[in-house]
Design an enzyme around this catalytic site. Sequence first.
Site, PDB file in Angstrom:
ATOM      1  N   LYS A 234      45.576  34.962  35.692  1.00 63.56           N
ATOM      2  CA  LYS A 234      45.636  34.824  34.235  1.00 63.56           C
ATOM      3  C   LYS A 234      46.580  35.859  33.625  1.00 63.56           C
ATOM      4  O   LYS A 234      46.453  36.241  32.460  1.00 63.56           O
ATOM      5  CB  LYS A 234      44.215  34.941  33.642  1.00 63.56           C
ATOM      6  CG  LYS A 234      43.242  33.860  34.150  1.00 63.56           C
ATOM      7  CD  LYS A 234      41.930  33.833  33.364  1.00 63.56           C
ATOM      8  CE  LYS A 234      41.050  32.663  33.804  1.00 63.56           C
ATOM      9  NZ  LYS A 234      39.798  32.549  33.010  1.00 63.56           N
TER      10      LYS A 234
ATOM     11  N   GLU B 172      47.320  44.997  20.577  1.00 66.48           N
ATOM     12  CA  GLU B 172      46.440  43.831  20.417  1.00 66.48           C
ATOM     13  C   GLU B 172      45.261  44.162  19.495  1.00 66.48           C
ATOM     14  O   GLU B 172      44.867  43.347  18.661  1.00 66.48           O
ATOM     15  CB  GLU B 172      45.897  43.375  21.778  1.00 66.48           C
ATOM     16  CG  GLU B 172      46.935  42.779  22.719  1.00 66.48           C
ATOM     17  CD  GLU B 172      47.256  41.315  22.414  1.00 66.48           C
ATOM     18  OE1 GLU B 172      46.717  40.774  21.429  1.00 66.48           O
ATOM     19  OE2 GLU B 172      48.050  40.727  23.161  1.00 66.48           O
TER      20      GLU B 172
ATOM     21  N   TYR C 106      25.025  42.724  31.722  1.00 62.08           N
ATOM     22  CA  TYR C 106      24.025  41.926  32.425  1.00 62.08           C
ATOM     23  C   TYR C 106      22.782  42.757  32.710  1.00 62.08           C
ATOM     24  O   TYR C 106      21.756  42.239  33.107  1.00 62.08           O
ATOM     25  CB  TYR C 106      24.618  41.370  33.731  1.00 62.08           C
ATOM     26  CG  TYR C 106      25.829  40.507  33.466  1.00 62.08           C
ATOM     27  CD1 TYR C 106      25.682  39.172  33.113  1.00 62.08           C
ATOM     28  CD2 TYR C 106      27.121  41.043  33.493  1.00 62.08           C
ATOM     29  CE1 TYR C 106      26.783  38.383  32.818  1.00 62.08           C
ATOM     30  CE2 TYR C 106      28.226  40.263  33.201  1.00 62.08           C
ATOM     31  CZ  TYR C 106      28.056  38.940  32.864  1.00 62.08           C
ATOM     32  OH  TYR C 106      29.137  38.177  32.552  1.00 62.08           O
TER      33      TYR C 106
ATOM     34  N   LYS D 184      37.562  45.257  27.661  1.00 68.46           N
ATOM     35  CA  LYS D 184      36.933  44.600  28.810  1.00 68.46           C
ATOM     36  C   LYS D 184      37.863  44.636  29.996  1.00 68.46           C
ATOM     37  O   LYS D 184      39.044  44.353  29.811  1.00 68.46           O
ATOM     38  CB  LYS D 184      36.639  43.162  28.388  1.00 68.46           C
ATOM     39  CG  LYS D 184      36.115  42.272  29.458  1.00 68.46           C
ATOM     40  CD  LYS D 184      35.953  40.892  28.900  1.00 68.46           C
ATOM     41  CE  LYS D 184      35.504  40.000  30.028  1.00 68.46           C
ATOM     42  NZ  LYS D 184      35.481  38.626  29.650  1.00 68.46           N
TER      43      LYS D 184
ATOM     44  N   ARG E  23      33.139  33.973  37.333  1.00 70.35           N
ATOM     45  CA  ARG E  23      33.751  32.659  37.544  1.00 70.35           C
ATOM     46  C   ARG E  23      32.871  31.797  38.436  1.00 70.35           C
ATOM     47  O   ARG E  23      32.872  30.575  38.314  1.00 70.35           O
ATOM     48  CB  ARG E  23      35.178  32.834  38.071  1.00 70.35           C
ATOM     49  CG  ARG E  23      36.064  33.463  36.983  1.00 70.35           C
ATOM     50  CD  ARG E  23      37.517  33.617  37.399  1.00 70.35           C
ATOM     51  NE  ARG E  23      38.245  34.429  36.402  1.00 70.35           N
ATOM     52  CZ  ARG E  23      39.469  34.871  36.582  1.00 70.35           C
ATOM     53  NH1 ARG E  23      40.131  34.583  37.680  1.00 70.35           N
ATOM     54  NH2 ARG E  23      40.062  35.601  35.639  1.00 70.35           N
TER      55      ARG E  23
ATOM     56  N   LYS F 215      41.599  42.600  26.677  1.00 67.24           N
ATOM     57  CA  LYS F 215      40.995  41.989  27.857  1.00 67.24           C
ATOM     58  C   LYS F 215      42.018  41.993  28.980  1.00 67.24           C
ATOM     59  O   LYS F 215      43.072  41.373  28.877  1.00 67.24           O
ATOM     60  CB  LYS F 215      40.558  40.573  27.540  1.00 67.24           C
ATOM     61  CG  LYS F 215      39.980  39.880  28.754  1.00 67.24           C
ATOM     62  CD  LYS F 215      39.384  38.552  28.396  1.00 67.24           C
ATOM     63  CE  LYS F 215      38.799  37.901  29.626  1.00 67.24           C
ATOM     64  NZ  LYS F 215      38.265  36.585  29.319  1.00 67.24           N
TER      65      LYS F 215
ATOM     66  N   SER G 140      30.942  41.241  35.074  1.00 66.61           N
ATOM     67  CA  SER G 140      30.150  40.780  36.218  1.00 66.61           C
ATOM     68  C   SER G 140      30.383  41.612  37.481  1.00 66.61           C
ATOM     69  O   SER G 140      29.424  42.001  38.154  1.00 66.61           O
ATOM     70  CB  SER G 140      30.451  39.303  36.480  1.00 66.61           C
ATOM     71  OG  SER G 140      31.839  39.096  36.670  1.00 66.61           O
TER      72      SER G 140
END
Length: 337
Positions: free
Chosen positions: A231, A247, A327, A262, A219, A209, A288
């Site tokens: 982040k 990872e 979505y 992602k 958000r 990610k 998004s």
Amino acid sequence: MSSYQSIKDLQIGHTQIRPRRLRLNQQIRDLVEENTLTKKDLIYPIFVSEPGTTKFEIQSLPGISRIPYQDILSEIEEINQLGIKGIMLFPVIDKNKKDLQGKESYNSNGLMQNTIRKIKEQFPNLVIFADIALDPFTTHGHDGITDQNNYVLNDETVDVLCKQALSYAAAGVDFVCPSDMMDGRIAAIRHALDKEGFINTSILAYSAKYASAFYGPFREAVASGARGLDKKTYQLNPANCLEAIKEAKLDIEEGADIIMVKPGLPYLDILTKIKQQVDVPVAIYQVSGEYSLLKLAASHNLIDEKSAVYETMLAMKRAGANLIVTYYAKWICQNIL
Ligand code: PBG
């Protein structure tokens, strides 16, 4: 001087090379098509809001709304009718329930837990994926517990993630999906689940990610605070590939059943590289911001929405995705498949 006179001179040995023969008509193109999109590939994200709230269209995600708790079953009914097999749930909780520790995340009577139970009662076969991270539950919007310098503390956060995962498992979730990028969280969650007897609760790990600007509209959707929140001390650096592979391998070693990359399109190279090295299904999340870009371009008639959306789906499948969180899932079933 070259002896080239016409296309007919483009020969290898005695054979004329004409790849266009396989593109001659739709029937032939269909027969040689290498990748196909089906409803089975799709997972639909849903934002559920507190009981008593009203349906709220998320401005930056045209066509996507926060669904109030009391309306969730009719939304699920529609999804089920369309033939979608999986949903990814995100909560939009009351501001007053947020704190610095994200304690609401493991309230056995919380919005997520109640929603999972309610859906499972009515639609036991629908596969529910639930995001595991603290950002919808913390006042600052970080995915974990912070110290006085705003650094997200790893092990303290993992302890809370385990409680969150256990409470979702108890409510009947099929997949817990850690999206926080803390170290060691997959092993800790797997251990916690097994210890409590939830041996059939699966883990889909957001393994790769990235710290991406494409999460902006999300958000707004979960009202998790500043859209530009940094982040970078836990999510991956968009410049890197090695840490994504590391990872992914770690998460699998620690017990992940499915891993995820992602965002989607900007990270197809990562998906392909990971795919070549692992032996579990790999999912991808068309996030998004990717959705918003497509919607906006389509609403300005800059692209044909059906073809453009379908092309993004094929691109992700071609890169190796076994599952696609998007979505667009409902829209695709209504307009394309
Ligand atoms: C929270 C989370 C995020 C998304 C999924 N889970 C946002 C973030 O990391 O800030 C983004 C999804 C999207 O943009 O569609 N851990």
